[in-house]
Motif scaffolding. Structure first.
Motif, PDB file in Angstrom:
ATOM      1  N   ARG A  79       0.833  -1.197   0.000  1.00 52.46           N
ATOM      2  CA  ARG A  79       0.000   0.000   0.000  1.00 52.46           C
ATOM      3  C   ARG A  79       0.870   1.250   0.000  1.00 52.46           C
ATOM      4  N   ARG A  80       1.935   1.176   0.830  1.00 53.68           N
ATOM      5  CA  ARG A  80       2.866   2.286   0.982  1.00 53.68           C
ATOM      6  C   ARG A  80       3.554   2.622  -0.344  1.00 53.68           C
ATOM      7  N   LYS A  81       3.964   1.577  -1.058  1.00 52.31           N
ATOM      8  CA  LYS A  81       4.652   1.793  -2.335  1.00 52.31           C
ATOM      9  C   LYS A  81       3.716   2.416  -3.358  1.00 52.31           C
ATOM     10  N   ILE A  82       2.492   1.957  -3.366  1.00 54.04           N
ATOM     11  CA  ILE A  82       1.534   2.507  -4.324  1.00 54.04           C
ATOM     12  C   ILE A  82       1.230   3.954  -3.975  1.00 54.04           C
ATOM     13  N   ARG A  83       1.091   4.224  -2.669  1.00 55.39           N
ATOM     14  CA  ARG A  83       0.811   5.600  -2.267  1.00 55.39           C
ATOM     15  C   ARG A  83       1.985   6.533  -2.618  1.00 55.39           C
ATOM     16  N   ARG A  84       3.222   6.063  -2.355  1.00 56.08           N
ATOM     17  CA  ARG A  84       4.370   6.894  -2.703  1.00 56.08           C
ATOM     18  C   ARG A  84       4.405   7.132  -4.209  1.00 56.08           C
ATOM     19  N   ALA A  85       4.054   6.100  -4.987  1.00 49.00           N
ATOM     20  CA  ALA A  85       4.013   6.255  -6.456  1.00 49.00           C
ATOM     21  C   ALA A  85       2.937   7.275  -6.823  1.00 49.00           C
ATOM     22  N   GLN A  86       1.810   7.250  -6.120  1.00 48.29           N
ATOM     23  CA  GLN A  86       0.747   8.237  -6.390  1.00 48.29           C
ATOM     24  C   GLN A  86       1.285   9.651  -6.164  1.00 48.29           C
ATOM     25  N   HIS A  87       2.018   9.830  -5.071  1.00 54.98           N
ATOM     26  CA  HIS A  87       2.581  11.151  -4.774  1.00 54.98           C
ATOM     27  C   HIS A  87       3.568  11.565  -5.859  1.00 54.98           C
ATOM     28  N   LEU A  88       4.393  10.607  -6.309  1.00 53.72           N
ATOM     29  CA  LEU A  88       5.393  10.938  -7.330  1.00 53.72           C
ATOM     30  C   LEU A  88       4.741  11.323  -8.652  1.00 53.72           C
ATOM     31  N   ILE A  89       3.668  10.631  -9.000  1.00 51.95           N
ATOM     32  CA  ILE A  89       2.990  10.945 -10.258  1.00 51.95           C
ATOM     33  C   ILE A  89       2.407  12.361 -10.198  1.00 51.95           C
ATOM     34  N   LEU A  90       1.754  12.692  -9.092  1.00 52.91           N
ATOM     35  CA  LEU A  90       1.222  14.054  -8.935  1.00 52.91           C
ATOM     36  C   LEU A  90       2.367  15.067  -9.007  1.00 52.91           C
ATOM     37  N   HIS A  91       3.488  14.679  -8.388  1.00 53.19           N
ATOM     38  CA  HIS A  91       4.685  15.530  -8.386  1.00 53.19           C
ATOM     39  C   HIS A  91       5.135  15.816  -9.823  1.00 53.19           C
ATOM     40  N   PHE A  92       5.261  14.763 -10.632  1.00 51.29           N
ATOM     41  CA  PHE A  92       5.742  14.951 -12.004  1.00 51.29           C
ATOM     42  C   PHE A  92       4.709  15.653 -12.886  1.00 51.29           C
ATOM     43  N   ILE A  93       3.444  15.504 -12.578  1.00 55.15           N
ATOM     44  CA  ILE A  93       2.435  16.194 -13.391  1.00 55.15           C
ATOM     45  C   ILE A  93       2.449  17.707 -13.097  1.00 55.15           C
ATOM     46  N   HIS A  94       2.584  18.061 -11.819  1.00 55.37           N
ATOM     47  CA  HIS A  94       2.286  19.457 -11.462  1.00 55.37           C
ATOM     48  C   HIS A  94       3.467  20.362 -11.102  1.00 55.37           C
ATOM     49  N   THR A  95       4.601  19.807 -10.664  1.00 50.90           N
ATOM     50  CA  THR A  95       5.578  20.662  -9.977  1.00 50.90           C
ATOM     51  C   THR A  95       6.227  21.737 -10.856  1.00 50.90           C
ATOM     52  N   LYS A  96       6.524  21.386 -12.115  1.00 51.71           N
ATOM     53  CA  LYS A  96       7.143  22.420 -12.966  1.00 51.71           C
ATOM     54  C   LYS A  96       6.170  23.583 -13.214  1.00 51.71           C
ATOM     55  N   CYS A  97       4.906  23.248 -13.476  1.00 54.43           N
ATOM     56  CA  CYS A  97       3.889  24.298 -13.679  1.00 54.43           C
ATOM     57  C   CYS A  97       3.758  25.145 -12.426  1.00 54.43           C
ATOM     58  N   TYR A  98       3.784  24.457 -11.287  1.00 50.28           N
ATOM     59  CA  TYR A  98       3.633  25.181 -10.014  1.00 50.28           C
ATOM     60  C   TYR A  98       4.802  26.156  -9.803  1.00 50.28           C
ATOM     61  N   ALA A  99       6.011  25.723 -10.183  1.00 48.47           N
ATOM     62  CA  ALA A  99       7.183  26.608 -10.059  1.00 48.47           C
ATOM     63  C   ALA A  99       6.989  27.845 -10.927  1.00 48.47           C
ATOM     64  N   LYS A 100       6.449  27.638 -12.118  1.00 48.99           N
ATOM     65  CA  LYS A 100       6.209  28.777 -13.023  1.00 48.99           C
ATOM     66  C   LYS A 100       5.139  29.692 -12.451  1.00 48.99           C
ATOM     67  N   LYS A 101       4.106  29.072 -11.883  1.00 49.66           N
ATOM     68  CA  LYS A 101       3.020  29.850 -11.285  1.00 49.66           C
ATOM     69  C   LYS A 101       3.537  30.710 -10.133  1.00 49.66           C
ATOM     70  N   LEU A 102       4.471  30.139  -9.357  1.00 44.32           N
ATOM     71  CA  LEU A 102       5.032  30.902  -8.233  1.00 44.32           C
ATOM     72  C   LEU A 102       5.973  32.007  -8.718  1.00 44.32           C
ATOM     73  N   GLY A 103       6.343  31.936 -10.003  1.00 45.41           N
ATOM     74  CA  GLY A 103       7.262  32.934 -10.557  1.00 45.41           C
ATOM     75  C   GLY A 103       8.710  32.714 -10.141  1.00 45.41           C
ATOM     76  N   ILE A 104       9.058  31.485  -9.755  1.00 49.99           N
ATOM     77  CA  ILE A 104      10.422  31.221  -9.286  1.00 49.99           C
ATOM     78  C   ILE A 104      11.237  30.447 -10.326  1.00 49.99           C
ATOM     79  N   TYR A 105      10.586  30.002 -11.394  1.00 46.84           N
ATOM     80  CA  TYR A 105      11.240  29.088 -12.353  1.00 46.84           C
ATOM     81  C   TYR A 105      12.360  29.760 -13.149  1.00 46.84           C
ATOM     82  N   ARG A 106      13.491  29.035 -13.191  1.00 45.45           N
ATOM     83  CA  ARG A 106      14.629  29.467 -14.042  1.00 45.45           C
ATOM     84  C   ARG A 106      15.132  28.264 -14.807  1.00 45.45           C
ATOM     85  N   ARG A 107      15.493  28.434 -16.057  1.00 45.05           N
ATOM     86  CA  ARG A 107      16.024  27.309 -16.843  1.00 45.05           C
ATOM     87  C   ARG A 107      17.355  26.856 -16.276  1.00 45.05           C
ATOM     88  N   SER A 108      17.573  25.529 -16.236  1.00 51.91           N
ATOM     89  CA  SER A 108      18.881  25.025 -15.810  1.00 51.91           C
ATOM     90  C   SER A 108      19.023  23.601 -16.329  1.00 51.91           C
TER      91      SER A 108
END
Ligand code: GDD
Ligand code: MN
Length: 376
Positions: A265-294
């Motif tokens: 259950r734990r592994k599946i839940r961690r995978a769920q968190h990672l998938i949400l992470h990969f879907i949203h985090t770059k957009c969220y960084a841009k939304k916060l106005g902190i994103y820089r190319r690197s």
């Protein structure tokens, strides 16, 4: 079984399988041979010992919490530079009482117990605890109640912060148990190599809540921990990497985690968190106005594909083979399927396949529940 010809479906399945296995394997060997043993090229100072707040989130950790506090108490680090915050969210097993007993026995270390009246989940609890971090403390460390550090772990973690480009540091993790139940060691060894390789290039997008240290001011700059993934490690760390800082997994200390009974259950839940992470985090960084190319963008792109797309290639390839067998009944298709099943006898292959399945199941589960506050 009349036919012995290879069907078009078989060929497509083989191509997809070649991509599915080829891309991550190439990436792994590339990291291992080219980056794993590279020097860090940053200022590392073993005498650098800033003030630290260690935050432990707890929900029903009565069995482990005293052992966890002992483990921190035994760190080779000036005690006056340490402060512990335990943030408990309405545990029903007497965790706060265990903490209070421990505090009575250890008057020589600063420790605060915060208690939330209701359980809202780990991330909101940690955000609440962050408000209690003293102004002049430079680092904040989150650590799970079930994570055990080596005696010199803190010393290793802090020395990297001597370099101003380092925004967050996580350690390698390994299971506490020697026996490789659930093939956890095999899994960890593989991923630790990739994580360290990525860290040597710039940053890794996947961190460990067993120990993650942040420069406090950077946590403030991202507005505390975001709540959309339910994790306290990979998501805030990657936001900081998108700001241009390096968030790294170091290679000179390993934190141990006991395997718990609901490991699947734990592994599946961690995978769920990672998938949400990969879907949203770059957009969220841009939304916060902190994103820089690197260079982190390239690492992000490949890990994104490996987590969001690659597992599905395996599912599609297997489905094509099964369909092909049902339609054309070719010996070749049958042989390919048998080889696939036989390969499961090989440990590394098995670990890989299981992890792909966790990611697929996690993507489907995310449609129904995000597991932001999880059952324990
Ligand atoms: N205060 C508080 N409130 N603490 C909580 C709550 C809550 O509602 N739920 C869980 N915790 C605590 C646990 O007591 C433990 O110390 C820590 O949070 C991690 O929870 P576990 O139940 O042990 O989950 P895990 O080890 O699978 O979680 C890991 O994966 C997450 C990412 O998916 C951890 O490494 C997390 O730190 C990580 O964010
Ligand atoms: Mn845990």
């Amino acid at each position: 079984m009349a036919q012995t010809t290879i069907t078009l479906l078989d060929i497509i399945a083989l191509v997809l399988a070649a991509i599915h296995f080829g891309v991550p394997l190439t990436y792994y060997y590339y990291m291992k041979t080219k980056y794993l043993n590279k020097p860090w090229n940053i200022k590392i100072d073993p005498n650098y010992q800033p003030k630290i707040t260690i935050i432990i989130p707890t929900y029903n950790e009565a069995k482990l919490i005293q052992q966890k506090l002992d483990n921190i108490y035994e760190q080779e680090y000036p005690r006056e530079k340490l402060e512990i915050i335990v943030i408990d969210s309405a545990s029903t097993d007497g965790t706060p009482e265990k903490v209070k007993q421990w505090v009575m026995r250890h008057p020589d270390i600063k420790i605060t117990l915060l208690q939330e009246p209701i359980r809202r989940g780990m991330v909101p609890a940690l955000n609440y605890a962050l408000k209690h971090v003293p102004k002049d403390n430079e680092l904040v460390i989150f650590t799970d109640a079930d994570a055990f550090w080596e005696q010199d772990t803190l010393k290793h973690v802090t020395k990297y912060f001597a370099d101003p480009s380092i925004g967050a540091v996580t350690t390698c993790i390994a299971p506490l148990e020697e026996k490789d139940k659930y093939l956890e060691t095999t899994y960890r060894n593989y991923y630790n190599i990739i994580r360290i390789g990525e860290s040597k290039i710039h940053s890794t997008p996947i961190h460990n809540g067993a120990l993650i240290a942040f420069r406090k001011e950077l946590l403030e700059k991202i507005g505390g921990l975001p709540t959309y993934t339910g994790n306290n490690d990979s998501t805030p760390a990657s936001l900081i990497a998108f700001m241009g800082y390096r968030v790294v997994q170091i290679d000179d200390t390993t934190v141990k985690e006991p395997l718990r009974c609901n490991q699947l259950r734990r592994k599946i839940r961690r995978a769920q968190h990672l998938i949400l992470h990969f879907i949203h985090t770059k957009c969220y960084a841009k939304k916060l106005g902190i994103y820089r190319r690197s260079q982190f963008d390239n690492i992000w792109r490949i890990e994104n594909l490996l987590h969001l797309v690659n597992p599905w290639l395996l599912i599609i390839a297997s489905s094509l083979l099964v369909t092909s067998l049902l339609l054309y009944k070719s010996m070749i298709t049958l042989t390919l399927l048998i080889i696939g099943v036989m390969l499961l006898l090989y440990k590394h292959f098995r670990v890989w396949i299981f992890n792909q399945l966790y990611l697929v199941i996690a993507s489907i589960r995310n449609i129904k529940t995000k597991e932001i506050s999880w059952a324990k």
